[in-house]
Design a protein around this motif. Sequence first.
Motif, short mmCIF file in Angstrom:
data_model
loop_
_atom_site.label_atom_id
_atom_site.label_comp_id
_atom_site.label_asym_id
_atom_site.label_seq_id
_atom_site.Cartn_x
_atom_site.Cartn_y
_atom_site.Cartn_z
N TYR A 87 0.85 -1.20 0.00
CA TYR A 87 0.00 0.00 0.00
C TYR A 87 0.88 1.25 0.00
O TYR A 87 1.83 1.34 0.77
CB TYR A 87 -0.91 0.01 1.24
N THR A 88 0.51 2.22 -0.84
CA THR A 88 1.18 3.52 -0.80
C THR A 88 0.61 4.33 0.36
O THR A 88 -0.40 3.97 0.96
CB THR A 88 0.96 4.30 -2.09
N GLU A 89 1.23 5.46 0.63
CA GLU A 89 0.73 6.38 1.66
C GLU A 89 -0.73 6.77 1.35
O GLU A 89 -1.55 6.88 2.25
CB GLU A 89 1.56 7.66 1.67
N VAL A 90 -0.99 7.01 0.07
CA VAL A 90 -2.34 7.41 -0.36
C VAL A 90 -3.34 6.30 -0.04
O VAL A 90 -4.43 6.56 0.48
CB VAL A 90 -2.34 7.76 -1.87
N HIS A 91 -2.98 5.06 -0.32
CA HIS A 91 -3.89 3.94 -0.05
C HIS A 91 -4.12 3.78 1.45
O HIS A 91 -5.25 3.56 1.90
CB HIS A 91 -3.30 2.64 -0.61
N LEU A 92 -3.05 3.88 2.22
CA LEU A 92 -3.17 3.73 3.68
C LEU A 92 -4.05 4.83 4.26
O LEU A 92 -4.93 4.57 5.08
CB LEU A 92 -1.78 3.79 4.32
N ALA A 93 -3.82 6.05 3.80
CA ALA A 93 -4.62 7.18 4.31
C ALA A 93 -6.09 7.00 3.96
O ALA A 93 -6.97 7.30 4.76
CB ALA A 93 -4.08 8.50 3.75
N ALA A 94 -6.36 6.49 2.76
CA ALA A 94 -7.75 6.30 2.35
C ALA A 94 -8.43 5.23 3.20
O ALA A 94 -9.57 5.40 3.64
CB ALA A 94 -7.81 5.90 0.87
N PHE A 95 -7.72 4.13 3.47
CA PHE A 95 -8.31 3.07 4.29
C PHE A 95 -8.60 3.58 5.70
O PHE A 95 -9.70 3.37 6.23
CB PHE A 95 -7.36 1.87 4.34
N LEU A 96 -7.65 4.28 6.29
CA LEU A 96 -7.83 4.76 7.66
C LEU A 96 -8.91 5.84 7.72
O LEU A 96 -9.71 5.88 8.66
CB LEU A 96 -6.51 5.29 8.21
N THR A 97 -8.95 6.70 6.72
CA THR A 97 -9.98 7.74 6.70
C THR A 97 -11.36 7.13 6.53
O THR A 97 -12.32 7.54 7.20
CB THR A 97 -9.70 8.74 5.56
N ALA A 98 -11.47 6.14 5.67
CA ALA A 98 -12.76 5.48 5.47
C ALA A 98 -13.22 4.81 6.77
O ALA A 98 -14.43 4.80 7.07
CB ALA A 98 -12.66 4.44 4.35
N SER A 99 -12.28 4.27 7.54
CA SER A 99 -12.62 3.61 8.80
C SER A 99 -12.91 4.62 9.90
O SER A 99 -13.36 4.24 10.98
CB SER A 99 -11.47 2.71 9.26
#
Lengths: 451, 451
Positions: free
Chosen positions: B77-89
């Motif tokens: 996961y890139t930083e962008v992917h990680l941030a999106a997952f955590l933000t969605a949660s």
Amino acid sequence: MQATLFQVEGDTLLAQGEAGLSETAWQLLGLSENDEITVTHPPAVESLASVRRRIYGNRLDARAFAEIVGDVAAGRYTEVHLAAFLTASAALPLDDNETADLTRAMINVGDQMHWNVPIVVDKHCVGGLPGNRTTPIVVAIVAANGLVMPKTSSRAITSPAGTADTMETLAPVDLSIETLRRVVDGEGGCIAWGGAVHLSPADDIFVRVERELDVDTEGQLVASVLSKKIAAGSTHVVIDIPVGATAKVRSKAAAEQLAHRLNTVATRFGLAMTCLQTDGSQPVGRGIGPALEAFDVLAVLQNLSNAPDDLRQRAALLAGAALEIGGKAEKNAGVALALKTLADGRAWSKFEAICEAQGGLREPPKAAHVYPLVAPRAGRVVHINNRKIARLAKLAGAPESKAAGVHVEVRLGDEIDRGQPLVHVHAETTGELSYALDYAARTGDFVSVES
Amino acid sequence: MQATLFQVEGDTLLAQGEAGLSETAWQLLGLSENDEITVTHPPAVESLASVRRRIYGNRLDARAFAEIVGDVAAGRYTEVHLAAFLTASAALPLDDNETADLTRAMINVGDQMHWNVPIVVDKHCVGGLPGNRTTPIVVAIVAANGLVMPKTSSRAITSPAGTADTMETLAPVDLSIETLRRVVDGEGGCIAWGGAVHLSPADDIFVRVERELDVDTEGQLVASVLSKKIAAGSTHVVIDIPVGATAKVRSKAAAEQLAHRLNTVATRFGLAMTCLQTDGSQPVGRGIGPALEAFDVLAVLQNLSNAPDDLRQRAALLAGAALEIGGKAEKNAGVALALKTLADGRAWSKFEAICEAQGGLREPPKAAHVYPLVAPRAGRVVHINNRKIARLAKLAGAPESKAAGVHVEVRLGDEIDRGQPLVHVHAETTGELSYALDYAARTGDFVSVES
């Protein structure tokens, strides 16, 4: 400017007190070798508090959007911050007020163009339909009929090609605002990349992250489209909304909701708008990918015998609406005028003149590697999956590799033989080709054939 | 391993066919100079489709979490992917099922420890209260009384110091799983950094992005805490939930909800749990920042006359609960036993022995720059803002700069004179000091004084 600091050991790369910079940093800072730079901690980015509030479900006001977009355009947001803002705006969709506030904030941080004519037309496709490359044709038709159409387009967000990507294979598109004005003053139209003219620069930053996330939300879409149009000085806009099971917009109801949202926000900015729902059940034309789409565009403009008729008809539909909204055709007479402008060669002449003014007409590149995917059985084509085909084209290298993409050899309803090519995958390198073919082998059902 | 490819021009840095690597990459790949590497496109990350579904409000199942966490732990996961997952949660909070599924997925991608004893105790503070550094004291008391407590702690997420950051100024904390086992077999307890032993490695990746976002959600918190405890082989856990207007948990109701969520998910994994609500109205002890908190810990363990009594009492409360849940004290007799273990020096002896086993007791560093913020008027201290003080400590450099932070000189209710220092800012460099003082000048009201 904000940057990530990497440290190196020893003195082979850098001596004490020296820093190396990326090409982007050299350009942004306008530096020469041996110039002095100062490196400090970045200031605390206060607008991130608004992003956090938005993550937790609170709506934001105009001031919060202005601060966020200001910080984004100034390069103060990291990838993590950008992804969080965009994800929060997808998880709890932006409402009309937020969308309008975001739109205004995005206009205000960039340049704005003004034209000394009462009517400035524009068109936009909300995307999701591979190969739907009508813009270069529409601009040529509309400008040939005396309307002003200073078209700025984006690069691909989640698709294998944006108009700017395709047009770049035919002529330079990274025009300065002065060049763009000269082209439009001379020819009535242009097809330029929006990012190069610094219209809505925050949008280009958002788009980059949306591409990485493969997420493209209604609120961001509306703000992106309208901020670009308004900053470009447009007064009348035609919107193409393709509807189909595997297009971006999947139902008539969703298209109507999007059209309503676009109209609502456009009205607040005094922008006249016509939204057209179009067939999104299969790709348009044959080529998908920057250069492959450019060949389709050339075939239509040059009235070649192999020109894809669906692309010609769609371009005429949109150009017709623009001619009507712009006062150059009576109601319901626009499409006929558009087709006539194509048939008599005036559109091609205008397109050639625009390309020359932008820096010279080019020959699009051709891929070194072409590989067919063939029909596993004889029968009739009953379904073409836009999403899978778009993904296949992206994995083959589009849009970064200009010649890469997919050439679709069949249309819905075609009767085909076993072993007949359904699509050809085009790639510039064997690595990219095998990357796409791996996906093809895993996935299948790009084109469904029923015996 | 996934990496970003940067290109250089010319041949001064690299010859054709050569690549430079980061220190992390050298280590992860176990390479030596002149080794051959192969660089290809990363494979498409299929679990991102689940992240996108989650962004749009769809709940995920166990399989989706397993795939996401597997890809995260593998560095896909890139930083962008990680941030999106955590933000969605965060935008749509994880429910009990999702939290349990995420917890299990996080356990499964890391190492798991097993101990040949029926009872393994642990403690955790949900954070948000600066200076609340009870863990080293609790471990010393509990282990001195013969219970097994293999404590792994995280580094700071959004706070100026995590237990691992503080403990690192007193002894090595990046213990291998073998060293950790040896320390616990010998002394009954340890205070180690969880990341180094590869328990729940995905958590350390999430934590890094949460820190950048300054976002820390209930579901992630529960999964983070429980995955670490279960992977460490714990059977009985005491949770400290500080409650206060400017603590992470702001109300009794919120604390009860969090305790309920923790208990619900813990029960699914057969983990016994005691949650304690504690006073979160002001910082604990005097120091905030890794080394400054370490000095408070030492003062309590060594029974120094200046030892902060609030830190001593909190540590005794938590250690008491652990002694009771672990069967070493009758109900309501745990706190007295804990205080006795401190007073008679057994806790300090145990702590010294643990530090020696971990690699040797160290002297925490002291900051080169100390600057007072003084009372603007005489009066009584009526409010201390945990959040602002934590931010001040972070801007001064904590936790990266170990000696940096804030020393709080007053407590709620103190009567003070005009010009009396309220806090001292500690920084390792003048740059960091001025960064913190800029914030202090802009903000104020770290300590509110009413005349």
